[in-house]
Design a protein around this motif. Structure first.
Motif, short mmCIF file in Angstrom:
data_model
loop_
_atom_site.label_atom_id
_atom_site.label_comp_id
_atom_site.label_asym_id
_atom_site.label_seq_id
_atom_site.Cartn_x
_atom_site.Cartn_y
_atom_site.Cartn_z
N GLN A 222 -7.33 -2.96 -1.29
CA GLN A 222 -6.79 -4.09 -2.09
C GLN A 222 -7.73 -4.54 -2.64
OE1 GLN A 222 -7.01 -6.41 1.99
NE2 GLN A 222 -7.22 -5.42 3.09
N MET A 223 -8.64 -4.13 -3.14
CA MET A 223 -9.29 -4.07 -4.75
C MET A 223 -8.74 -3.85 -5.65
SD MET A 223 -13.26 -4.10 -4.30
CE MET A 223 -14.31 -5.39 -3.39
N ALA A 224 -8.05 -2.43 -5.72
CA ALA A 224 -7.40 -1.74 -6.20
C ALA A 224 -6.09 -2.36 -6.50
CB ALA A 224 -7.39 -0.33 -5.71
N LEU A 225 -5.83 -2.91 -5.18
CA LEU A 225 -4.19 -3.15 -6.21
C LEU A 225 -4.15 -4.73 -6.24
CD1 LEU A 225 -2.86 -3.48 -1.64
CD2 LEU A 225 -1.91 -2.69 -4.11
N LEU A 226 -5.31 -5.73 -6.19
CA LEU A 226 -5.30 -6.30 -7.07
C LEU A 226 -6.35 -6.56 -8.09
CD1 LEU A 226 -6.96 -8.69 -3.72
CD2 LEU A 226 -4.73 -9.20 -5.27
N SER A 227 -6.29 -5.27 -8.69
CA SER A 227 -7.35 -4.83 -10.38
C SER A 227 -6.70 -4.95 -11.66
CB SER A 227 -7.84 -3.80 -10.36
OG SER A 227 -6.79 -3.30 -10.34
N SER A 228 -5.41 -5.10 -11.21
CA SER A 228 -4.88 -6.24 -13.03
C SER A 228 -5.38 -7.01 -12.84
CB SER A 228 -3.50 -5.65 -12.73
OG SER A 228 -3.67 -4.17 -13.26
N GLU B 142 1.67 -15.51 -13.24
CA GLU B 142 1.47 -14.58 -14.60
C GLU B 142 -0.02 -13.71 -13.51
OE1 GLU B 142 0.83 -18.10 -15.22
OE2 GLU B 142 2.04 -18.45 -16.50
N ALA B 143 -0.70 -13.93 -12.55
CA ALA B 143 -1.72 -13.06 -12.01
C ALA B 143 -1.02 -12.19 -11.09
CB ALA B 143 -2.74 -13.86 -11.01
N MET B 144 0.46 -12.94 -9.95
CA MET B 144 0.76 -12.56 -8.79
C MET B 144 2.18 -11.47 -9.66
SD MET B 144 -0.14 -13.02 -6.22
CE MET B 144 0.85 -12.05 -5.85
N GLU B 145 2.47 -11.65 -11.17
CA GLU B 145 3.37 -11.05 -11.98
C GLU B 145 2.26 -9.39 -12.43
OE1 GLU B 145 5.16 -12.50 -14.88
OE2 GLU B 145 6.82 -14.15 -13.83
N LYS B 146 0.97 -9.35 -12.90
CA LYS B 146 0.19 -8.30 -12.65
C LYS B 146 -0.17 -7.88 -11.87
CE LYS B 146 -1.70 -9.99 -16.62
NZ LYS B 146 -3.44 -10.68 -17.31
N ILE B 147 -0.23 -8.11 -10.66
CA ILE B 147 -0.02 -7.56 -9.38
C ILE B 147 1.19 -6.92 -9.19
CG2 ILE B 147 -0.89 -7.31 -7.07
CD1 ILE B 147 -2.58 -10.45 -7.78
N ASN B 148 2.06 -6.95 -9.28
CA ASN B 148 3.58 -6.86 -8.32
C ASN B 148 4.30 -5.75 -9.53
OD1 ASN B 148 3.65 -8.39 -6.11
ND2 ASN B 148 4.77 -9.70 -7.38
N ASN B 149 3.27 -5.75 -10.54
CA ASN B 149 4.72 -4.53 -11.64
C ASN B 149 3.23 -3.63 -12.11
OD1 ASN B 149 6.73 -6.24 -12.04
ND2 ASN B 149 5.75 -7.74 -13.22
N SER B 150 2.21 -3.85 -11.32
CA SER B 150 1.07 -2.86 -11.13
C SER B 150 1.31 -1.31 -11.38
CB SER B 150 -0.27 -2.62 -10.67
OG SER B 150 -0.85 -3.82 -10.96
N ASN B 151 1.32 -0.38 -11.73
CA ASN B 151 0.97 1.41 -11.76
C ASN B 151 0.71 1.74 -10.18
OD1 ASN B 151 1.25 4.19 -12.16
ND2 ASN B 151 3.02 3.50 -13.91
N GLU C 100 0.61 -1.21 0.19
CA GLU C 100 -0.31 -0.01 -0.26
C GLU C 100 0.51 1.29 -0.73
OE1 GLU C 100 -2.60 -0.45 3.10
OE2 GLU C 100 -4.49 -1.53 2.50
N GLY C 101 2.02 1.33 -0.16
CA GLY C 101 2.74 2.23 -0.39
C GLY C 101 2.45 2.89 -1.71
N CYS C 102 2.34 1.76 -2.60
CA CYS C 102 1.72 2.72 -3.85
C CYS C 102 1.24 3.77 -3.65
CB CYS C 102 1.23 1.22 -4.89
SG CYS C 102 0.10 1.22 -3.80
N PHE C 103 0.28 3.98 -2.60
CA PHE C 103 -0.65 5.47 -2.75
C PHE C 103 0.01 6.44 -2.17
CE2 PHE C 103 -3.93 1.74 -1.51
CZ PHE C 103 -4.19 1.41 -2.59
N GLU D 29 -6.18 -5.44 -19.59
CA GLU D 29 -4.77 -6.42 -18.92
C GLU D 29 -3.98 -5.37 -17.89
OE1 GLU D 29 -3.07 -4.67 -22.86
OE2 GLU D 29 -4.07 -2.70 -22.78
N ILE D 30 -2.85 -5.36 -17.61
CA ILE D 30 -2.00 -4.62 -16.00
C ILE D 30 -2.35 -2.89 -16.93
CG2 ILE D 30 -0.14 -4.76 -17.87
CD1 ILE D 30 1.46 -4.74 -15.29
N ASN D 31 -3.00 -3.21 -15.62
CA ASN D 31 -3.33 -1.08 -15.73
C ASN D 31 -4.08 -0.67 -16.22
OD1 ASN D 31 -1.21 -0.63 -14.18
ND2 ASN D 31 0.81 -0.56 -15.77
N ASN D 32 -5.16 -2.55 -16.76
CA ASN D 32 -6.51 -1.34 -17.50
C ASN D 32 -7.42 -2.51 -16.66
OD1 ASN D 32 -7.96 -0.10 -19.84
ND2 ASN D 32 -5.94 -1.33 -21.00
#
Length: 742
Positions: free
Chosen positions: A624-630, A713-722, A83-86, A537-540
């Motif tokens: 947390q939904m936003a974190l996982l949304s990718s 693949e899902a965890m990679e998308k989550i960890n790489n989300s903008n 959540e440091g992304c916020f 897709e990622i970030n979309n």
């Protein structure tokens, strides 16, 4: 013949009916007792089995709880890191806001920076000095003025409460009001100039002047009564259905009728922005992850200052002692040399210690600032979903509650004006008398009516208006008028309202002229019937909100939002907003202005039957939904309204990378802010149950709950989300609040 022999054997005794009945009763009683005994034994066995099963379940439950408690600290720490992304997003947005002045400066387009008081005041003063501007010149200048007003509003809306200073809020709101008032004054002056030459613009057939000027932001309809023909009472502007039905007294008066339709609302009061004091009060009540309240920010700042002061003193004390040692006289040269060497070494050690302590102090100060900023961000997010405790006070029955209704389609300024003196040609010159008081309104009905005999001498004026094409009304619009004295919209004084939805024409009778507008219930699309958030897709992601009247599809990509489609009664509706990328706050503002309000306010719970959830639980769920949304899709569940206010229930599933699945398998999740679990029941279950799904465990966060079933693949998308994408999704979820309003 001898005597007959008697028959051998015993004679069978005949059983009476009473005895037979008694035997049957005894047999039935024995059977009943046997069955009761068997049932009792069965119940005892079932009860024992049930107790044993309950014991095993309780034991498993306690084991899962213990396991959850053991890893809670680790999971919360990992979530806090994610959540440091916020925090990162807020830093980037701060940088963008700080660069706004520089970007405006290098544009060199001659327009003022509205956030700088000196520039905007100079602009206002210079424009006030400009005179004799035609209506088209004012229309062109109004485009710049409206952009400046929009910029100031966006600054107030996009700047978080903890970055807004009270003096800046007062300055920006004051500038907005000055620009609005000056713009309307300029339109009045331009109308006066136009009406002075009414005689030169008169229509050859009617002898009266009729003029229509259209622009993207404003439309002017003006009619000057030059002939004063008592039979000319029906006024329709050329090529339109817009017009008036005026009484005889106006048809014979030296007047002009003006309909100035501004496609914006500069009449309704400005919505107040929280001041610095309210922001500080808000931050003092930030709820932490442990459910406790943090101490006041001001107190924390004071404590930080005290700690810094103490550290400085401890650093300075050795220096002062060394200075004292340097003043002590030495008796021997060898002693002096040795002490000098020791002193140099001590100075080096002290200097290194000072540098180290300074770095530690700066690191602690920076860490504290980041922690305070993170808490401020959480407080601002929590404010978006908190409900107010007091309902807006309405003074009279006819007063419009702007918390319940929204003005749409701009404002129609209806005015009956006194016709100013006309231009007169004299020896090749055009001479006109300019009245010092400027454009004057014609009072209708007059204040004194003693000279008139009949009661119907001043009937209401019939008005027909065109509804703005870019505004959606899901119900027939209501017409309201502006009360200049009370500074509010009112519903009285208006009658015979009729609406043609196909032609988008609304007609009504108005007792007195003035600004009028159309309103719609702000909550006409609440509560929502369903919702879904699914990644593309990622970030979309694609957000779908279904209401009683419409289905709205919104795409969120990176840090921007776009309206994809609107369906009304299962039919596609074309909107001018489709295909336009905007920031989340600008997008929300644009949807509201178009009549697509799916964003509850703090007062909405007074007007809508809602399923109000605990704000802290709701906020954590959206974050947390936003974190996982990718990588994960989320959707509406009918069980969310059944569970209590401290829990939320929704569907979730991992989104595949290929084509979307038609009938995806959803899992049902329950979240209480500090615990997430997968439920045994599904959407088709007959009854509500909070039983845990077999083979699953508790987790302290939604992130770790879904991490157990997520693919690599899902965890990679989550960890790489903008971070800006996550922040934008979170802001939209907090603004729509579908966990409480569906």
């Amino acid at each position: 013949m001898g005597p007959k022999e008697k028959k051998s054997g015993h004679k069978k005794k005949k059983i009476s009916k009473a005895e037979r009945l008694k035997q049957l009763q005894e047999e039935e009683e024995k059977k009943r007792l046997k069955e009761e005994e068997e049932a009792r034994l069965k119940r005892e066995k079932e009860e024992q089995e049930k107790l044993e099963k309950q014991r095993i379940e309780n034991e498993k439950w306690h084991q899962l709880e213990e396991k959850d408690l053991q890893r809670r600290t680790e999971e919360l720490a990992e979530l806090n890191l994610l959540e440091g992304c916020f925090l990162e997003a807020e830093k980037l947005k701060r940088d963008t806001r700080s660069l706004a002045h520089w970007k405006h400066y290098i544009q060199c387009d001659g327009s003022p920076d509205p956030s700088i008081a000196q520039e905007i005041n100079t602009f206002i003063s210079l424009w006030k000095e400009e005179t004799n501007q035609t209506f088209m010149e004012v229309v062109e200048k109004s485009k710049l003025v409206l952009r400046l007003i929009e910029k100031l509003k966006l600054i107030l809306m996009e700047t978080p409460p903890f970055d807004l200073q009270e003096q800046n809020v007062i300055q920006y709101q004051g500038s907005i009001l000055q620009l609005q008032e000056l713009l309307h004054l300029k339109f009045n002056k331009a109308t006066e100039i136009l009406l002075r030459q009414a005689s030169t613009l008169a229509d050859l057939d009617s002898g009266n002047m009729e003029k229509v000027i259209q622009d993207e932001n404003v439309t002017l309809y003006v009619w000057a009564n030059l002939k004063k023909n008592p039979r000319y009472k029906s006024i329709k502007f050329d090529g339109t259905q817009i017009g008036f039905e005026i009484p005889k007294i106006l048809a014979t008066s030296d007047i002009a009728l003006r309909l100035l339709h501004t496609h914006y609302d500069h009449v309704s009061p400005l919505k107040l922005v929280r001041t610095e004091q309210e922001n500080n009060f808000l931050m003092t009540e930030t709820v932490t992850d442990e459910g406790t309240k943090t101490t006041e920010v001001k107190t924390t700042e004071v404590t930080t200052t005290e700690v810094t002061t103490i550290e400085v003193k401890t650093i300075e004390e050795p220096v002062s002692q060394e200075d004292q040692e340097e003043c002590i006289p030495q008796e021997s040269g060898s002693l002096i040399n040795s002490e000098d060497e020791i002193k140099v070494e001590d100075q080096d050690v002290t200097e290194a210690q000072r540098t180290s302590d300074k770095k530690d102090s700066e690191a602690e100060k920076g860490e504290l600032e980041m922690r305070l900023l993170s808490e401020s961000i959480s407080a601002a997010q929590l404010y978006l979903i908190e409900n107010t405790t007091e309902k807006p006070f309405i003074y009279e029955d006819n007063e419009v509650d702007l918390c319940q209704f929204t003005t749409l389609g701009g404002v129609y300024h209806l005015d009956i004006l006194e016709l100013p003196p006309q231009y007169k040609p004299v020896k090749g010159w055009m001479i006109v008398q300019i009245l010092q008081e400027g454009l004057q309104k014609f009072t209708y009905p007059p204040e004194t009516v003693e000279d008139f005999d009949t009661e119907n001498a001043f009937p209401p004026i019939e008005v027909t208006l065109k509804v703005h094409e870019n505004v959606i009304f899901f119900e027939d619009p209501k017409v309201v008028r502006w009360d200049a004295e009370g500074k509010r919209w009112r519903t009285d004084g208006i009658s015979n309202v009729s609406y043609d939805a196909e032609a988008r024409l609304i007609s009504f009778s108005l007792e007195t002229f003035g600004p009028v507008t159309l309103i719609q219930d702000s909550h006409v699309n609440m509560p929502f019937l369903s919702w879904e958030l699914k990644p593309l897709e990622i970030n979309n992601v694609l957000l779908i909100v279904t209401t009683l009247f419409t289905e709205i599809q919104i795409q969120i990509k990176e840090n921007l939002c776009m309206l994809i489609s609107i369906k009304i009664k299962d039919k596609e509706h074309v909107s001018n907003l489709e295909g336009k990328w905007m920031s989340p706050i600008s997008f929300i503002f644009a949807l509201k202005e178009a009549g697509l309000n799916i964003f509850p306010s703090g007062h909405s719970h007074f007007y809508v039957v809602t399923n109000n959830k605990n704000p802290s639980v709701e906020m954590r769920a959206y974050r947390q939904m936003a974190l996982l949304s990718s990588a994960f899709a989320f959707g509406w569940s009918k069980w969310n309204i059944v569970c209590n206010t401290t829990k939320v229930i929704f569907k979730a599933r991992e989104q595949p990378t290929e084509e979307l699945i038609e009938n995806p398998k959803w899992v049902l999740l329950m979240f209480s802010g500090d615990r997430a679990q997968r439920l045994k029941m599904d959407e088709n279950s007959d009854s509500y149950s909070e039983a845990l799904k077999e083979g699953t465990e508790f987790h302290s966060t939604l992130y770790h709950m879904l991490k157990d079933v997520a693919s690599r693949e899902a965890m990679e998308k989550i960890n790489n989300s903008n971070c800006l994408f996550i922040d934008a999704v979170c802001h939209m979820l907090l603004s729509i609040r579908f966990l409480s309003y569906s």
